[in-house]
Design an enzyme around this catalytic site. Structure first.
Site, PDB file in Angstrom:
ATOM      1  N   LYS A 121       2.434  -4.170  17.533  1.00  0.00           N
ATOM      2  CA  LYS A 121       3.505  -4.618  16.632  1.00  0.00           C
ATOM      3  C   LYS A 121       4.670  -5.254  17.389  1.00  0.00           C
ATOM      4  O   LYS A 121       5.380  -6.103  16.827  1.00  0.00           O
ATOM      5  CB  LYS A 121       3.996  -3.446  15.769  1.00  0.00           C
ATOM      6  CG  LYS A 121       2.885  -2.731  14.986  1.00  0.00           C
ATOM      7  CD  LYS A 121       2.080  -3.663  14.105  1.00  0.00           C
ATOM      8  CE  LYS A 121       0.698  -3.121  13.827  1.00  0.00           C
ATOM      9  NZ  LYS A 121      -0.236  -4.110  13.275  1.00  0.00           N
ATOM     10  N   LYS A 163       9.912   2.502  14.984  1.00  0.00           N
ATOM     11  CA  LYS A 163       8.493   2.241  14.710  1.00  0.00           C
ATOM     12  C   LYS A 163       7.705   2.252  16.010  1.00  0.00           C
ATOM     13  O   LYS A 163       8.202   1.756  17.034  1.00  0.00           O
ATOM     14  CB  LYS A 163       8.312   0.867  14.054  1.00  0.00           C
ATOM     15  CG  LYS A 163       8.854   0.758  12.636  1.00  0.00           C
ATOM     16  CD  LYS A 163       8.552  -0.623  12.057  1.00  0.00           C
ATOM     17  CE  LYS A 163       8.937  -0.685  10.572  1.00  0.00           C
ATOM     18  NZ  LYS A 163       8.624  -1.999   9.982  1.00  0.00           N
ATOM     19  N   GLY A 169       0.752   0.026   9.176  1.00  0.00           N
ATOM     20  CA  GLY A 169       0.267   0.668   7.963  1.00  0.00           C
ATOM     21  C   GLY A 169       0.963   1.992   7.692  1.00  0.00           C
ATOM     22  O   GLY A 169       0.407   2.878   7.060  1.00  0.00           O
ATOM     23  N   HIS A 213       6.931  -5.304  -1.084  1.00  0.00           N
ATOM     24  CA  HIS A 213       5.939  -5.717  -0.091  1.00  0.00           C
ATOM     25  C   HIS A 213       5.290  -6.990  -0.620  1.00  0.00           C
ATOM     26  O   HIS A 213       4.571  -6.959  -1.605  1.00  0.00           O
ATOM     27  CB  HIS A 213       4.900  -4.607   0.099  1.00  0.00           C
ATOM     28  CG  HIS A 213       3.727  -4.997   0.946  1.00  0.00           C
ATOM     29  ND1 HIS A 213       3.369  -4.314   2.081  1.00  0.00           N
ATOM     30  CD2 HIS A 213       2.824  -6.001   0.824  1.00  0.00           C
ATOM     31  CE1 HIS A 213       2.304  -4.892   2.630  1.00  0.00           C
ATOM     32  NE2 HIS A 213       1.951  -5.909   1.871  1.00  0.00           N
ATOM     33  N   HIS A 240       1.347   4.635   1.590  1.00  0.00           N
ATOM     34  CA  HIS A 240       0.870   3.425   2.263  1.00  0.00           C
ATOM     35  C   HIS A 240      -0.516   2.984   1.808  1.00  0.00           C
ATOM     36  O   HIS A 240      -1.168   2.190   2.458  1.00  0.00           O
ATOM     37  CB  HIS A 240       0.956   3.575   3.782  1.00  0.00           C
ATOM     38  CG  HIS A 240       2.346   3.964   4.217  1.00  0.00           C
ATOM     39  ND1 HIS A 240       3.399   3.087   4.148  1.00  0.00           N
ATOM     40  CD2 HIS A 240       2.858   5.137   4.656  1.00  0.00           C
ATOM     41  CE1 HIS A 240       4.500   3.717   4.538  1.00  0.00           C
ATOM     42  NE2 HIS A 240       4.203   4.954   4.845  1.00  0.00           N
ATOM     43  N   ARG A 296      -7.634  -9.945   9.185  1.00  0.00           N
ATOM     44  CA  ARG A 296      -8.916  -9.672   8.527  1.00  0.00           C
ATOM     45  C   ARG A 296      -8.861 -10.157   7.081  1.00  0.00           C
ATOM     46  O   ARG A 296      -7.792 -10.526   6.589  1.00  0.00           O
ATOM     47  CB  ARG A 296      -9.142  -8.152   8.503  1.00  0.00           C
ATOM     48  CG  ARG A 296      -8.021  -7.450   7.753  1.00  0.00           C
ATOM     49  CD  ARG A 296      -8.296  -5.997   7.434  1.00  0.00           C
ATOM     50  NE  ARG A 296      -7.310  -5.450   6.509  1.00  0.00           N
ATOM     51  CZ  ARG A 296      -6.150  -4.926   6.839  1.00  0.00           C
ATOM     52  NH1 ARG A 296      -5.787  -4.843   8.100  1.00  0.00           N
ATOM     53  NH2 ARG A 296      -5.317  -4.476   5.914  1.00  0.00           N
ATOM     54  N   ARG A 342      -6.890  -0.831  -8.020  1.00  0.00           N
ATOM     55  CA  ARG A 342      -7.883  -0.133  -7.187  1.00  0.00           C
ATOM     56  C   ARG A 342      -8.313   1.155  -7.868  1.00  0.00           C
ATOM     57  O   ARG A 342      -7.471   1.978  -8.252  1.00  0.00           O
ATOM     58  CB  ARG A 342      -7.283   0.219  -5.832  1.00  0.00           C
ATOM     59  CG  ARG A 342      -6.945  -1.002  -5.018  1.00  0.00           C
ATOM     60  CD  ARG A 342      -6.687  -0.574  -3.596  1.00  0.00           C
ATOM     61  NE  ARG A 342      -6.138  -1.680  -2.825  1.00  0.00           N
ATOM     62  CZ  ARG A 342      -5.975  -1.644  -1.509  1.00  0.00           C
ATOM     63  NH1 ARG A 342      -6.304  -0.547  -0.837  1.00  0.00           N
ATOM     64  NH2 ARG A 342      -5.476  -2.675  -0.864  1.00  0.00           N
TER      65      ARG A 342
HETATM   66  C1  MV4 Z   1       9.890  -0.908   6.887  1.00  0.00           C
HETATM   67  C2  MV4 Z   1      10.533  -0.343   5.758  1.00  0.00           C
HETATM   68  C3  MV4 Z   1      11.906  -0.481   5.664  1.00  0.00           C
HETATM   69  N1  MV4 Z   1      12.585  -1.126   6.644  1.00  0.00           N
HETATM   70  N2  MV4 Z   1      10.622  -1.549   7.823  1.00  0.00           N
HETATM   71  C4  MV4 Z   1       5.566   0.811   5.959  1.00  0.00           C
HETATM   72  C5  MV4 Z   1       4.250   0.364   6.432  1.00  0.00           C
HETATM   73  C6  MV4 Z   1       4.480  -0.676   7.447  1.00  0.00           C
HETATM   74  N3  MV4 Z   1       3.639  -1.790   7.147  1.00  0.00           N
HETATM   75  C7  MV4 Z   1       5.916  -1.022   7.371  1.00  0.00           C
HETATM   76  N4  MV4 Z   1       6.504  -0.125   6.421  1.00  0.00           N
HETATM   77  C8  MV4 Z   1       7.818  -0.173   6.147  1.00  0.00           C
HETATM   78  N5  MV4 Z   1       8.576  -0.830   7.055  1.00  0.00           N
HETATM   79  C9  MV4 Z   1      11.934  -1.642   7.689  1.00  0.00           C
HETATM   80  N6  MV4 Z   1      12.630  -2.258   8.642  1.00  0.00           N
HETATM   81  C10 MV4 Z   1       9.769   0.298   4.802  1.00  0.00           C
HETATM   82  C11 MV4 Z   1       8.397   0.402   4.993  1.00  0.00           C
HETATM   83  C12 MV4 Z   1       7.683   1.067   3.937  1.00  0.00           C
HETATM   84  C13 MV4 Z   1       6.796   0.384   3.120  1.00  0.00           C
HETATM   85  C14 MV4 Z   1       6.503  -0.946   3.320  1.00  0.00           C
HETATM   86  C15 MV4 Z   1       5.624  -1.610   2.525  1.00  0.00           C
HETATM   87  C16 MV4 Z   1       5.012  -0.941   1.479  1.00  0.00           C
HETATM   88  C17 MV4 Z   1       5.267   0.393   1.254  1.00  0.00           C
HETATM   89  C18 MV4 Z   1       6.145   1.075   2.077  1.00  0.00           C
HETATM   90  C19 MV4 Z   1       6.398   2.404   1.849  1.00  0.00           C
HETATM   91  C20 MV4 Z   1       7.270   3.075   2.658  1.00  0.00           C
HETATM   92  C21 MV4 Z   1       7.904   2.411   3.707  1.00  0.00           C
END
Ligand code: MV4
Length: 454
Positions: A121, A163, A169, A213, A240, A296, A342
């Site tokens: 990442k 992170k 994920g 998202h 997630h 993917r 889903r």
């Molecule tokens: C974040 C965030 C808030 N702020 N990054 C969760 C999975 C990974 N793909 C990144 N994620 C997140 N990153 C920042 N800077 C909140 C999440 C996150 C989230 C992101 C997408 C879909 C669902 C989620 C559920 C909880 C947290």
């Protein structure tokens, strides 16, 4: 630059609905198919419908669908020229992609270098930022000392998110609300990352508290052409796991779509990307912030297929053979609206996986309805793998019509013998917040914690 590398036989290194999805593309392209399966999947639909099949090991995924040597041997003995990894399992394993190529097969996917770059990442974020994609404000690369962490957090402001570089994920993240918590959180996230991934590197980002998202679908050929196929809004998630995905996103405008699409296409052309890819963004207060790139085909790819009319799996195989993209950017149009639900074999209340035997199966039909599934009446869902058993995707002229079509399709859907998430999906669709597109990535978990009538 190689010319066309014909694929006459393709090995599908996966199971379940995606194996069947890939199989369908090979049939329509006149390509012979090889299914691989564990001893638990001898009766699977993808095995029954493939031209040939090879048993590659015992039920445990580690010894079968993740067994690179067994999969390469199966390709060798059946004379397949190419391997499609699907999603999950070995799909984003750069070493596997490299082995496939070194053994003289075509890997249906990006180069091992791009898979490796995006799997880390920290390198992914640096590479896409360098190429012009907007990212979440945060540290420049991995954080190695507390001093830099404090300085970065002061600069971007609390709350911040730590992170893991090897995460993704949703694994290996912690929110820090104040300066007093930062040093301890850094230490524990590093320890968890070292234990979980064998890589302790972590980085810091501004924590976004109500993002959606939104991800962009892209496809690239070997001639440096990249196109985007609009976005998917996947904000309805639990732990997630995506539950509902739709395209187009109800919250972005055509102007925003064009702008982010152009930015992403230019960036991936700069990076020399190949094949299908998804750029994941958080979207909050009118801004896109890159978080991860998936190298993917994704579970939710059908919503993009429904609104664009493009067969993404066929396109993947075609560009892997060395053909140019079948479409240019100005030929791609987003028509109507599509939503995917889903359906998992799980208890609708506890959401705990519930494998077992399906006694009766009656999928819905009619206009604009697509069901991607490998189950059938009499099939026993094995306990060893993911609990996804079907995807219901509907298409209609607009979002309201799409929701009506989904409701009638879910009402028609019969899966007897095991519990499924159909009741949960019907409850979500009935919610005014969903119907009016008022949801972020935290909505579903708040809804499940306090459902209507509780
Ligand atoms: C974040 C965030 C808030 N702020 N990054 C969760 C999975 C990974 N793909 C990144 N994620 C997140 N990153 C920042 N800077 C909140 C999440 C996150 C989230 C992101 C997408 C879909 C669902 C989620 C559920 C909880 C947290």
């Amino acid at each position: 630059m190689p010319g066309i590398l014909p694929i006459k036989k393709l090995l599908i290194a996966n199971r379940g609905e995606i194996a069947l999805r890939i199989l369908r593309a090979t049939k329509e392209m006149g390509i012979r198919s090889v299914a691989v399966h564990s001893t638990a999947d001898g009766n699977a639909m993808h095995v029954r419908l493939a031209d040939e099949s090879v048993c590659i090991g015992p039920p445990s995924a580690a010894e079968s669908y993740l067994n690179a040597a067994a999969i390469l041997s199966a390709a060798e003995i059946t004379g397949a020229e190419a391997i499609h990894p699907g999603y999950g399992f070995l799909a984003e394993n750069a070493d596997f992609a490299q082995m496939v190529i070194e053994h003289g097969f075509i890997f249906v996917g990006p180069t091992p270098e791009h898979i490796r770059m995006m799997g880390d990442k920290v390198t992914a974020k640096a590479a896409v930022a360098q190429a012009g994609i907007p990212t979440v404000p945060g540290s420049e690369g991995a954080i190695t000392d507390d001093e830099t962490a404090f300085a970065t957090a002061e600069r971007i402001g609390y709350p911040v998110l730590i992170k893991a570089a090897a995460g993704g994920g949703g694994r290996g993240m912690s929110v820090v609300h104040a300066r007093s918590e930062l040093a301890a959180a850094l230490r524990s996230t590093r320890n968890e990352a070292r234990a979980g991934f064998g890589d302790e590197r972590v980085y810091l980002e501004k924590y976004l508290d109500h993002p959606r998202h939104i991800e962009l679908q892209v496809m690239a050929d070997r001639y440096g052409h990249v196109v985007h196929m609009g976005e998917r809004d996947c904000s309805l998630q639990r732990r997630h796991q995506k539950i509902v995905e739709e395209s187009p996103s109800p919250v972005i405008t055509e102007t925003e779509r064009r702008a982010i699409g152009k930015t992403v296409v230019q960036a991936l052309e700069k990076l020399g990307y190949l094949g299908a890819g998804t750029i994941e963004f958080l979207y909050q207060d009118g801004q896109f912030y890159f978080i991860e790139m998936n190298t993917r085909i994704q579970v939710e790819h059908p919503v993009t297929e429904m609104v664009t009319g493009i067969d993404l799996v066929r396109e993947q195989i075609s560009v892997a053979m060395g053909h140019p993209l079948s479409v240019t950017q100005d030929q791609i149009r987003i028509e109507g609206h599509a939503i995917e639900c889903r359906i998992n074999a799980e208890d609708p209340k506890t959401m705990i996986p519930q494998p077992g035997k399906i006694i009766a199966y009656h999928p819905p039909g009619g206009p604009g309805v697509r069901v991607d599934s490998a189950i059938y009446s009499g099939y026993t869902v094995p306990p060893y793998y993911d609990s996804l058993i079907a995807k219901l995707i509907v298409h209609d002229k607009d979002r309201d019509r799409c929701i009506a079509r989904l409701e009638r399709s879910l009402a028609e859907f019969v899966i007897d013998g095991i519990p499924s998430s159909i009741p949960l999906l019907r409850a979500i669709l009935a919610e005014p917040d969903f119907r009016e597109s008022r949801y972020d990535t935290g909505w579903l978990e708040r809804f499940l914690a306090a459902p209507p009538g509780s």
